[in-house]
Every structure is written in C-alpha cells, then in structure tokens.
Motif scaffolding. Structure first.
Motif, PDB file in Angstrom:
ATOM      1  N   UNK A 154       3.820  10.278  -7.407  1.00  0.00           N
ATOM      2  CA  UNK A 154       4.910  10.640  -8.313  1.00  0.00           C
ATOM      3  C   UNK A 154       4.485  10.428  -9.743  1.00  0.00           C
ATOM      4  N   UNK A 155       5.459  10.443 -10.610  1.00  0.00           N
ATOM      5  CA  UNK A 155       5.180  10.179 -12.025  1.00  0.00           C
ATOM      6  C   UNK A 155       5.427   8.704 -12.289  1.00  0.00           C
ATOM      7  N   UNK A 156       4.370   7.982 -12.628  1.00  0.00           N
ATOM      8  CA  UNK A 156       4.493   6.554 -12.897  1.00  0.00           C
ATOM      9  C   UNK A 156       4.785   6.341 -14.379  1.00  0.00           C
ATOM     10  N   UNK A 157       5.734   5.461 -14.700  1.00  0.00           N
ATOM     11  CA  UNK A 157       5.995   5.149 -16.113  1.00  0.00           C
ATOM     12  C   UNK A 157       4.761   4.512 -16.757  1.00  0.00           C
ATOM     13  N   UNK A 158       4.661   4.608 -18.065  1.00  0.00           N
ATOM     14  CA  UNK A 158       3.491   4.096 -18.785  1.00  0.00           C
ATOM     15  C   UNK A 158       3.307   2.592 -18.612  1.00  0.00           C
ATOM     16  N   UNK A 159       4.406   1.838 -18.461  1.00  0.00           N
ATOM     17  CA  UNK A 159       4.291   0.383 -18.371  1.00  0.00           C
ATOM     18  C   UNK A 159       3.706  -0.096 -17.054  1.00  0.00           C
ATOM     19  N   UNK A 160       3.463   0.815 -16.098  1.00  0.00           N
ATOM     20  CA  UNK A 160       2.929   0.400 -14.796  1.00  0.00           C
ATOM     21  C   UNK A 160       1.415   0.292 -14.795  1.00  0.00           C
ATOM     22  N   UNK A 161       0.772   0.391 -15.953  1.00  0.00           N
ATOM     23  CA  UNK A 161      -0.677   0.242 -16.106  1.00  0.00           C
ATOM     24  C   UNK A 161      -1.419   1.166 -15.157  1.00  0.00           C
ATOM     25  N   UNK A 162      -2.003   0.616 -14.093  1.00  0.00           N
ATOM     26  CA  UNK A 162      -2.826   1.418 -13.196  1.00  0.00           C
ATOM     27  C   UNK A 162      -2.140   1.770 -11.900  1.00  0.00           C
ATOM     28  N   UNK A 163      -0.827   1.848 -11.883  1.00  0.00           N
ATOM     29  CA  UNK A 163      -0.114   2.111 -10.637  1.00  0.00           C
ATOM     30  C   UNK A 163      -0.404   3.497 -10.097  1.00  0.00           C
ATOM     31  N   UNK A 164      -0.656   4.436 -10.954  1.00  0.00           N
ATOM     32  CA  UNK A 164      -0.951   5.782 -10.498  1.00  0.00           C
ATOM     33  C   UNK A 164      -2.356   6.173 -10.878  1.00  0.00           C
ATOM     34  N   UNK A 165      -2.674   7.417 -10.640  1.00  0.00           N
ATOM     35  CA  UNK A 165      -3.976   7.925 -11.061  1.00  0.00           C
ATOM     36  C   UNK A 165      -5.112   7.486 -10.163  1.00  0.00           C
ATOM     37  N   UNK A 166      -6.310   7.452 -10.753  1.00  0.00           N
ATOM     38  CA  UNK A 166      -7.514   7.219  -9.976  1.00  0.00           C
ATOM     39  C   UNK A 166      -7.633   5.812  -9.410  1.00  0.00           C
ATOM     40  N   UNK A 167      -6.969   4.833 -10.016  1.00  0.00           N
ATOM     41  CA  UNK A 167      -7.084   3.467  -9.514  1.00  0.00           C
ATOM     42  C   UNK A 167      -6.218   3.215  -8.289  1.00  0.00           C
ATOM     43  N   UNK A 168      -5.247   4.082  -8.043  1.00  0.00           N
ATOM     44  CA  UNK A 168      -4.317   3.857  -6.938  1.00  0.00           C
ATOM     45  C   UNK A 168      -5.037   3.844  -5.593  1.00  0.00           C
ATOM     46  N   UNK A 169      -5.963   4.760  -5.364  1.00  0.00           N
ATOM     47  CA  UNK A 169      -6.676   4.807  -4.091  1.00  0.00           C
ATOM     48  C   UNK A 169      -7.481   3.528  -3.871  1.00  0.00           C
ATOM     49  N   UNK A 188       0.833  -1.203   0.000  1.00  0.00           N
ATOM     50  CA  UNK A 188       0.000   0.000   0.000  1.00  0.00           C
ATOM     51  C   UNK A 188       0.870   1.256   0.000  1.00  0.00           C
ATOM     52  N   UNK A 189       1.941   1.254   0.799  1.00  0.00           N
ATOM     53  CA  UNK A 189       2.846   2.410   0.844  1.00  0.00           C
ATOM     54  C   UNK A 189       3.523   2.627  -0.514  1.00  0.00           C
ATOM     55  N   UNK A 190       3.916   1.553  -1.156  1.00  0.00           N
ATOM     56  CA  UNK A 190       4.545   1.666  -2.476  1.00  0.00           C
ATOM     57  C   UNK A 190       3.545   2.205  -3.505  1.00  0.00           C
ATOM     58  N   UNK A 191       2.305   1.775  -3.410  1.00  0.00           N
ATOM     59  CA  UNK A 191       1.276   2.287  -4.316  1.00  0.00           C
ATOM     60  C   UNK A 191       1.046   3.785  -4.108  1.00  0.00           C
ATOM     61  N   UNK A 192       1.082   4.211  -2.857  1.00  0.00           N
ATOM     62  CA  UNK A 192       0.917   5.643  -2.572  1.00  0.00           C
ATOM     63  C   UNK A 192       2.079   6.428  -3.180  1.00  0.00           C
ATOM     64  N   UNK A 193       3.306   5.921  -3.026  1.00  0.00           N
ATOM     65  CA  UNK A 193       4.463   6.594  -3.616  1.00  0.00           C
ATOM     66  C   UNK A 193       4.347   6.675  -5.130  1.00  0.00           C
ATOM     67  N   UNK A 194       3.906   5.599  -5.764  1.00  0.00           N
ATOM     68  CA  UNK A 194       3.723   5.616  -7.215  1.00  0.00           C
ATOM     69  C   UNK A 194       2.631   6.598  -7.635  1.00  0.00           C
ATOM     70  N   UNK A 195       1.565   6.646  -6.847  1.00  0.00           N
ATOM     71  CA  UNK A 195       0.430   7.506  -7.203  1.00  0.00           C
ATOM     72  C   UNK A 195       0.767   8.985  -7.058  1.00  0.00           C
TER      73      UNK A 195
END
Length: 139
Positions: free
Chosen positions: A56-71, A47-54
């Motif tokens: 920051x700037x997530x690379x395109x290959x991380x699919x849904x690591x950032x943005x609205x799906x992260x929460x 969960x902490x890693x997902x928050x860090x990805x969300x």
C-alpha cells in the motif's frame, strides 16, 4: 540518531559515507522496532503487517516500512538469525575494549619531541652523501 545521520548527510552531500550512514541508521532503527514488536506479537503477524504496508501507500513517518527494505524485513521476521552466544558476545566486547584502550595512549610531550628532533639533527650529517662517517671515506 536519525536526526544526526540526516544532518551529516545534508551537511556533507559530496561524502558518500554520510549518505550511506543515514540509510543504514534508518534500517537499523527499523530492525530494532521489528525486534521490539516481535517480543509482544508473533513474527508471522509482523511479517504480514509489513507486507500490507509494502503493497500500500506508507506514510512518510514509517521510515522503511515500504519499498525495497520491506522484503528484507519480512525475510528477517520469518527467518531470524540465531542470537550470538556468550563466547561471541564476550569476544566482541573484549575486542572493542582493546581497540578503545589503544586509542588512549599518552601523547609525547613537547620536550620529548624536541629531544627526538635534536638527536635526529645530530645524526643527519652522518647520513648525508659526502659526509665523513664511520666506515666511509671522504670523496
């Protein structure tokens, strides 16, 4: 799976179902990756890693690591759903088996279809108005 979803969405851009399928397939792949990671590492670390990805700037290959799906993914990691019990899994399996079994019904042969059409053609004059039929008078 991801490539198939993407291909269908691009091939049929006017069909909302394929775009929705593409989004949902990517979401489910991310959930599967989270579950695999949760078997090897504590859920709080994931969960902490997902928050860090969300944040920051997530690379395109991380699919849904950032943005609205992260929460949603963080909430899912911190409060996982209870797995289905044996009864629920068996009920689901039997339901799918019955539904798939119903799809394998034999199709009527051409001869059966022709016989049915002949029987309907014989009965048709009786159903037409003005034709003589049992219990009705000619007008």
């Amino acid at each position: 799976m991801l490539a198939a979803g993407e291909a269908m969405a691009r091939a049929f851009p006017g069909v909302p179902l394929f775009e929705r399928a593409r989004v949902e397939i990517a979401r489910l792949v991310e959930h599967l990756a989270d579950d695999v990671a949760a078997r090897r590492h504590p859920r709080t670390q994931i969960a902490a890693a997902l928050v860090r990805l969300a944040t920051g700037r997530a690379p395109a290959f991380t699919l849904g690591a950032g943005g609205e799906t992260a929460l949603t993914r963080v909430r899912r990691m911190l409060n996982p759903e209870a797995p289905l019990g044996r009864r629920e899994r068996l009920t689901g399996l039997l339901t799918v088996a019955v539904l798939l079994g119903g799809l394998d019904q034999p199709q009527p042969s051409r001869r059966d279809n022709e016989s049915r059409l002949r029987a309907q053609a014989v009965a048709l004059p009786e159903l037409l108005p003005g034709s003589s039929c049992r219990g009705h008078e000619d007008r």
